[in-house]
Design a protein around this motif. Structure first.
Motif, PDB file in Angstrom:
ATOM      1  N   UNK A 185       0.814  -1.221   0.000  1.00 24.21           N
ATOM      2  CA  UNK A 185       0.000   0.000   0.000  1.00 24.21           C
ATOM      3  C   UNK A 185       0.845   1.268   0.000  1.00 24.21           C
ATOM      4  N   UNK A 186       2.040   1.197   0.606  1.00 24.25           N
ATOM      5  CA  UNK A 186       2.901   2.375   0.586  1.00 24.25           C
ATOM      6  C   UNK A 186       3.301   2.716  -0.843  1.00 24.25           C
ATOM      7  N   UNK A 187       3.706   1.711  -1.617  1.00 16.97           N
ATOM      8  CA  UNK A 187       4.094   1.965  -3.005  1.00 16.97           C
ATOM      9  C   UNK A 187       2.892   2.391  -3.841  1.00 16.97           C
ATOM     10  N   UNK A 188       1.705   1.882  -3.555  1.00 16.85           N
ATOM     11  CA  UNK A 188       0.505   2.359  -4.252  1.00 16.85           C
ATOM     12  C   UNK A 188       0.325   3.848  -4.012  1.00 16.85           C
ATOM     13  N   UNK A 189       0.579   4.293  -2.773  1.00 13.18           N
ATOM     14  CA  UNK A 189       0.499   5.717  -2.479  1.00 13.18           C
ATOM     15  C   UNK A 189       1.552   6.531  -3.211  1.00 13.18           C
ATOM     16  N   UNK A 190       2.741   5.965  -3.389  1.00 18.81           N
ATOM     17  CA  UNK A 190       3.795   6.659  -4.143  1.00 18.81           C
ATOM     18  C   UNK A 190       3.387   6.805  -5.610  1.00 18.81           C
ATOM     19  N   UNK A 191       2.821   5.753  -6.184  1.00 23.86           N
ATOM     20  CA  UNK A 191       2.297   5.863  -7.549  1.00 23.86           C
ATOM     21  C   UNK A 191       1.277   7.007  -7.642  1.00 23.86           C
ATOM     22  N   UNK A 192       0.414   7.129  -6.650  1.00 26.58           N
ATOM     23  CA  UNK A 192      -0.602   8.183  -6.673  1.00 26.58           C
ATOM     24  C   UNK A 192       0.030   9.570  -6.604  1.00 26.58           C
ATOM     25  N   UNK A 193       1.096   9.705  -5.814  1.00 28.80           N
ATOM     26  CA  UNK A 193       1.823  10.977  -5.769  1.00 28.80           C
ATOM     27  C   UNK A 193       2.432  11.312  -7.128  1.00 28.80           C
ATOM     28  N   UNK A 194       2.851  10.283  -7.853  1.00 25.44           N
ATOM     29  CA  UNK A 194       3.528  10.485  -9.137  1.00 25.44           C
ATOM     30  C   UNK A 194       2.586  10.937 -10.241  1.00 25.44           C
ATOM     31  N   UNK A 195       1.301  10.637 -10.138  1.00 21.36           N
ATOM     32  CA  UNK A 195       0.337  11.103 -11.135  1.00 21.36           C
ATOM     33  C   UNK A 195      -0.328   9.976 -11.900  1.00 21.36           C
TER      34      UNK A 195
END
Length: 432
Positions: free
Chosen positions: A363-373
């Protein structure tokens, strides 16, 4: 000592029918450890968790921490277990006194370690797919976010939404183990992307068909980022699962690589997902201020999963030469419970705790993807990090078992199985 969760009756029944994948043992120790700046003494003679107990050193060579898995092992083909691990040596509390902070890393630690912006992701929806119901999900999330000064994320303000696998409110049976998994998931999305919306989709069972239906529901409801913190044994059905549940162009689907050391789980082996491994994360005096190694040991049996898929085809963007088929993992972030995360869970649990497992990293990496756009409409976002390797922290030490070729279980310069291409260094590696 802290109480241990019990899983649902059908999980207990499943456990009596044998196992289809390797378990993560409970770890027992009387060690005293420092977690998130607080000292926690492990009780001597701690009671074993449902999984078979043993003691093993951490990647750094220090004494093991006592833990237990939140979910029982899947015992028949097509069923999954969550990949969350709870510390049992950390004092738990439903409420904290004045000037007391939770043990374990919080959002500011993770933002510092991975150079993430404190703003961004506004309006993006990250979906969490798990089995069974967490009746306290929203109120526990509110406690976590309030503790760390994150903006409120509620049903009332439109930030949080919980649905069943059909998109309604006929929630499945509650389960304490999976409730802890859900708490970990929503807290890690919050830590990575405080401005993101969170969609929790609860499958009615831990079968791949129900969990896959929940994945499809999340995408149908508009989520461009979907985290899956569970896994089970590979099977000849995986190719069918791939096309039925995980082939969603333009959607970043993350999956935890497993907590049993060297070895491959599904759906991390799917060619359409980002398989997320795990690290041990520590503060240090380097220019980065942090260091990481593989979560696990060369003895294997506990740590981030990795290796060669038996069934899934190798995606075109993956170029390592030691696997003819799909290699796990792609990227990683902190997962070692010895360097674990602060999580709040009150459903048949005692509030603040320290959790680990690759259920934290997905889930942390999913959140990073969301930050990326937003991903490109026809893209498979799992390919993005392979085009931006310089924007990742390369993890070069540690192992999760013994294997040949060695890069599948041992870190080194460049790609390796347990940590993939590395961990986030900002968001650039997670965009086209």
């Amino acid at each position: 000592m802290p109480s241990l969760r019990t899983n649902s009756a059908d999980s207990r029944a499943d456990r009596t029918r044998g196992m289809v994948r390797r378990g993560v043992p409970a770890l027992l120790s009387a060690a005293t450890l420092i977690v998130g700046g607080l000292i926690a003494a492990a009780p001597a003679g701690a009671a074993p968790a449902p999984a078979a107990p043993h003691t093993a050193p951490t990647a750094s060579g220090s004494a093991a921490v006592p833990t237990h898995r939140l979910c029982s092992e899947p015992t028949k083909p097509g069923y999954m277990a969550c990949n969350a691990v709870a510390r049992t040596d950390v004092k738990q509390s439903l409420a904290l006194g004045p000037h007391i902070t939770p043990s374990g890393f919080g959002p500011s630690d993770l933002q510092s370690a991975y150079k993430l912006p404190t703003a961004g992701g506004s309006g993006q929806t990250v979906a969490i797919v798990d089995a069974y119901d967490d009746p306290n999900a929203e109120k526990d999330l509110a406690t976590y976010r309030s503790q760390y000064g994150l903006p409120a994320c509620t049903t009332a303000n439109g930030c949080f939404k919980k649905v069943d696998q059909n998109g309604g409110t006929s929630y499945p049976t509650a389960d304490a183990g999976w409730a802890g998994e859900i708490s970990l998931d929503v807290d890690m999305v919050s830590a990575a992307c405080p401005s993101c919306h969170i969609l929790l989709v609860e499958a009615k069972s831990a079968s791949m068909s129900d969990l896959g239906t929940a994945v499809n529901r999340a995408v149908a409801m508009g989520a461009k980022y979907v985290s899956n913190s569970y896994g089970g044994g590979e099977s000849s059905s995986d190719a069918s699962y791939d096309t039925s549940y995980f082939k969603h162009p333009g959607v970043a689907i993350t999956v935890s690589s497993g907590d049993s050391g060297y070895g491959v789980e599904y759906p991390a082996a799917s060619q359409y997902v980002t398989a997320v491994g795990g690290t041990s994360l520590k503060k240090d005096s380097s220019s980065r201020g942090w260091s990481e190694s593989v979560w696990g040991t060369s003895a294997g049996g506990e740590g981030a999963g990795s290796g060669c898929s038996q069934y899934d085809a190798k995606p075109a963007w993956q170029k390592d030469t030691g696997c003819a088929k799909r290699t796990v993992a792609d990227v990683a972030s902190v997962a070692d419970p010895a360097t674990g995360l602060a999580v709040y869970d009150s459903y048949q649990a005692t509030g603040w705790n320290v959790y680990g497992g690759t259920s934290a990293s997905s889930p942390f990496i999913a959140g990073v993807y969301a930050l990326a756009g937003t991903p490109g409409a026809t893209d498979t976002p799992a390919s993005y990090p392979y085009s931006h390797t310089s924007s990742l922290n390369d993890v070069t030490s540690g192992a999760n078992g013994s294997c040949s070729p060695s890069y599948l279980c041992k870190a080194g310069t460049g790609y390796d199985g347990p940590t993939g291409l590395g961990t986030p260094n900002g968001t650039a590696a997670f965009t086209k």
